[in-house]
Design a protein around this motif. Structure first.
Motif, PDB file in Angstrom:
ATOM      1  N   GLU A  12     -36.822   1.573  -2.830  1.00  0.00           N
ATOM      2  CA  GLU A  12     -36.922   0.651  -1.703  1.00  0.00           C
ATOM      3  C   GLU A  12     -35.552   0.404  -1.076  1.00  0.00           C
ATOM      4  O   GLU A  12     -34.562   0.198  -1.777  1.00  0.00           O
ATOM      5  CB  GLU A  12     -37.513  -0.687  -2.158  1.00  0.00           C
ATOM      6  CG  GLU A  12     -38.971  -0.602  -2.582  1.00  0.00           C
ATOM      7  CD  GLU A  12     -39.546  -1.954  -2.965  1.00  0.00           C
ATOM      8  OE1 GLU A  12     -38.753  -2.912  -3.121  1.00  0.00           O
ATOM      9  OE2 GLU A  12     -40.776  -2.044  -3.103  1.00  0.00           O
ATOM     10  N   VAL A  13     -35.550   0.425   0.262  1.00  0.00           N
ATOM     11  CA  VAL A  13     -34.333   0.158   1.033  1.00  0.00           C
ATOM     12  C   VAL A  13     -34.669  -0.863   2.098  1.00  0.00           C
ATOM     13  O   VAL A  13     -35.640  -0.706   2.840  1.00  0.00           O
ATOM     14  CB  VAL A  13     -33.789   1.447   1.698  1.00  0.00           C
ATOM     15  CG1 VAL A  13     -32.518   1.133   2.494  1.00  0.00           C
ATOM     16  CG2 VAL A  13     -33.531   2.525   0.658  1.00  0.00           C
ATOM     17  N   LYS A  14     -33.905  -1.918   2.187  1.00  0.00           N
ATOM     18  CA  LYS A  14     -34.157  -2.994   3.147  1.00  0.00           C
ATOM     19  C   LYS A  14     -33.697  -2.557   4.536  1.00  0.00           C
ATOM     20  O   LYS A  14     -32.520  -2.624   4.876  1.00  0.00           O
ATOM     21  CB  LYS A  14     -33.403  -4.252   2.728  1.00  0.00           C
ATOM     22  CG  LYS A  14     -33.813  -5.519   3.498  1.00  0.00           C
ATOM     23  CD  LYS A  14     -35.115  -6.065   2.976  1.00  0.00           C
ATOM     24  CE  LYS A  14     -35.350  -7.503   3.441  1.00  0.00           C
ATOM     25  NZ  LYS A  14     -35.481  -7.646   4.885  1.00  0.00           N
ATOM     26  N   THR A  15     -34.626  -2.052   5.326  1.00  0.00           N
ATOM     27  CA  THR A  15     -34.355  -1.658   6.701  1.00  0.00           C
ATOM     28  C   THR A  15     -35.681  -1.496   7.427  1.00  0.00           C
ATOM     29  O   THR A  15     -36.708  -1.190   6.820  1.00  0.00           O
ATOM     30  CB  THR A  15     -33.556  -0.346   6.785  1.00  0.00           C
ATOM     31  OG1 THR A  15     -33.286  -0.046   8.167  1.00  0.00           O
ATOM     32  CG2 THR A  15     -34.312   0.820   6.168  1.00  0.00           C
ATOM     33  N   SER A  16     -35.638  -1.695   8.730  1.00  0.00           N
ATOM     34  CA  SER A  16     -36.823  -1.459   9.565  1.00  0.00           C
ATOM     35  C   SER A  16     -36.709  -0.152  10.320  1.00  0.00           C
ATOM     36  O   SER A  16     -37.608   0.215  11.082  1.00  0.00           O
ATOM     37  CB  SER A  16     -36.997  -2.619  10.560  1.00  0.00           C
ATOM     38  OG  SER A  16     -37.186  -3.837   9.882  1.00  0.00           O
ATOM     39  N   SER A  17     -35.609   0.559  10.119  1.00  0.00           N
ATOM     40  CA  SER A  17     -35.324   1.757  10.904  1.00  0.00           C
ATOM     41  C   SER A  17     -35.692   3.039  10.166  1.00  0.00           C
ATOM     42  O   SER A  17     -35.078   3.382   9.151  1.00  0.00           O
ATOM     43  CB  SER A  17     -33.838   1.791  11.275  1.00  0.00           C
ATOM     44  OG  SER A  17     -33.494   3.017  11.875  1.00  0.00           O
ATOM     45  N   ASP A  18     -36.697   3.746  10.684  1.00  0.00           N
ATOM     46  CA  ASP A  18     -37.042   5.061  10.123  1.00  0.00           C
ATOM     47  C   ASP A  18     -35.875   6.032  10.275  1.00  0.00           C
ATOM     48  O   ASP A  18     -35.631   6.873   9.406  1.00  0.00           O
ATOM     49  CB  ASP A  18     -38.276   5.630  10.835  1.00  0.00           C
ATOM     50  CG  ASP A  18     -39.552   4.875  10.471  1.00  0.00           C
ATOM     51  OD1 ASP A  18     -39.636   4.365   9.330  1.00  0.00           O
ATOM     52  OD2 ASP A  18     -40.452   4.776  11.329  1.00  0.00           O
ATOM     53  N   SER A  19     -35.173   5.913  11.402  1.00  0.00           N
ATOM     54  CA  SER A  19     -34.038   6.817  11.647  1.00  0.00           C
ATOM     55  C   SER A  19     -32.929   6.592  10.644  1.00  0.00           C
ATOM     56  O   SER A  19     -32.271   7.536  10.189  1.00  0.00           O
ATOM     57  CB  SER A  19     -33.502   6.607  13.070  1.00  0.00           C
ATOM     58  OG  SER A  19     -34.482   6.929  14.026  1.00  0.00           O
ATOM     59  N   CYS A  20     -32.704   5.332  10.276  1.00  0.00           N
ATOM     60  CA  CYS A  20     -31.678   5.016   9.286  1.00  0.00           C
ATOM     61  C   CYS A  20     -32.007   5.667   7.948  1.00  0.00           C
ATOM     62  O   CYS A  20     -31.142   6.274   7.306  1.00  0.00           O
ATOM     63  CB  CYS A  20     -31.548   3.506   9.133  1.00  0.00           C
ATOM     64  SG  CYS A  20     -30.276   2.984   7.956  1.00  0.00           S
TER      65      CYS A  20
END
Length: 437
Positions: A12-20
């Motif tokens: 799990e990674v806290k981000t809303s960005s698919d690109s990130c």
């Protein structure tokens, strides 16, 4: 979960960005394959400035390529650490510690110790494991690990670079130079996508095998020109990674008295490293730069580099200072060696020097070999022949197939008038004619 994505390992990674996430995954691949596009990670904090993983991985990349820009990314990662996933917190802790000036290597290893059980079928993990096992002298375990990685993926550069019955390090260690060169050249088509360091380091191995196996020096020069130095023509080359391998090779050539055949290449190389932007990235490189600058009479620059290393040592905590003091002594000795002050260099190193105890500079046994060769030649050149013979005779059982060691021993025997010099010289000649003729 909202605002949480999974990376390629399922963490799990806290981000809303698919690109990130895509950029982070791309960086994983580049690092693990020694790829040329590791700078891709710099896009991740742009895509999500609050992502802890994006910031700390970008800081990790910059710590070795542009250290002055890393602190701001570390601070950005710290700012979001409370909201980060447990995986991100673990990565932050490990990476932040890894790039800290006062790191304790035992702690750094401990922080990474849980990787292997989760990656049983990943080829890269075995190649990476093989290398430290080799450096610890655990040859059989290292061979097994590299074979496992190579069986999973025979294009894995970690496994190619590490050890197994047919891989470079063990062949070089056993002085099977012809076989090592043949293996590496067969693998070389897979290197074009490698980073500047790995591409030129693999060719460094080839050149060293040619040199150790007494191949014509022109073969070594061809590898230097066309496979190491030529890398700088590529727009995505990282110059310091190329220069580390170029300098390591030229120092070996110099110790063997063959540098004149390389004409002004060392002067060109030293001039390219006189810019302070290339300093203080790793001790091994700095030591080689010190020698090159001093030897090419760029003494003010060499003195600035030496002062800079002493300043950095003074800023370390007491434990780290004690560990790195040995590296500082070797730095001072290489400066004096470059200037031609061999007696002074020997006094700095003391009577019990052994390069293999200097892994703190970040070099492998094969890279450290040259500092032992420098030591032997300085002893012979300054009249400390008995000490030189004693040191060389202690080393030869480990590298019986290395012609240059026998030549150094022959020189020592001749200087002391020992009749065995002729027998030793014949042993060296037979080895020299055995490998590439």
């Amino acid at each position: 979960m909202e605002g949480v994505k999974l990376d390629r390992w399922g963490y799990e990674v806290k981000t809303s960005s698919d690109s990130c996430i895509s950029v982070i995954n791309a960086y994983y691949h580049q690092v693990l394959s020694y790829g040329r596009n590791r700078k891709v990670i710099l896009e991740a904090p742009v895509l999500d400035k609050d992502c802890v993983l994006a910031n700390i991985l970008a800081a990790h990349f910059l710590s070795s390529s542009d250290p002055s820009k890393a602190p701001s990314l570390i601070e950005a990662a710290k700012a979001g650490i409370e909201q980060a996933s447990s995986y991100e917190k673990a990565v932050f802790e490990a990476v932040n510690y890894l790039i800290s000036q006062n790191r304790d290597d035992d702690v750094a290893v401990e922080l990474h110790s849980k990787v292997l059980p989760r990656n049983q079928q990943e080829n890269f993990i075995y190649g990476m494991l093989a290398f430290p096992l080799l450096e610890l002298g655990r040859m059989a375990d290292a061979e097994d690990a590299a074979k496992k990685g190579f069986e999973i993926n025979n294009q894995d550069v970690w496994a190619q670079h590490a050890v197994s019955p047919n891989l470079c390090h063990v062949l070089q260690y056993k002085c099977q130079y012809k076989e090592a060169v043949q293996f590496m050249e067969e693998c070389s088509n897979a290197w074009s996508s490698c980073s500047s360091f790995m591409l030129t380091h693999n060719w460094w191995h080839v050149a060293v095998c040619y040199l150790e196996g007494h191949s014509p020096i022109t073969k070594v020069r061809e590898v230097y020109d066309h496979c190491i130095w030529k890398e700088l023509e590529r727009t995505d080359a990282i110059a310091v990674e190329v220069c580390l391998n170029a300098l390591g090779l030229l120092l070996r050539v110099f110790v063997r008295g063959k540098l004149d055949i390389f004409e002004d290449r060392l002067k060109v190389l030293a001039a390219s490293l006189s810019d302070q932007a290339n300093w203080f990235m790793e001790w091994h490189l700095d030591l080689l730069i010190l020698w090159a600058l001093a030897f090419t009479e760029e003494l003010p620059k060499a003195e600035d580099l030496l002062k800079g290393l002493k300043f950095r040592l003074s800023k370390m905590n007491e434990k780290k200072q004690q560990i790195m003091q040995r590296a500082m002594l070797l730095a001072e000795a290489m400066y004096e060696y470059g200037r031609g002050n061999e007696k002074q260099a020997l006094e700095i190193l003391g009577p019990d020097f052994d390069a293999y105890s200097f892994k703190i500079i970040g070099a492998s046994d094969e890279q450290l070999d040259v500092f032992n060769e420098v030591w032997y030649t300085m002893l012979l050149n300054t009249g400390q022949v008995t000490k030189a013979i004693e040191s060389i005779e202690k080393q030869i059982p480990k590298r019986e197939g290395a012609p240059f060691l026998w030549r150094l021993l022959e020189k020592g025997y001749k200087l002391t008038g020992r009749q065995e010099a002729a027998t030793i010289g014949e042993r060296a000649r037979l080895l020299e004619t055995a490998y590439f003729n």
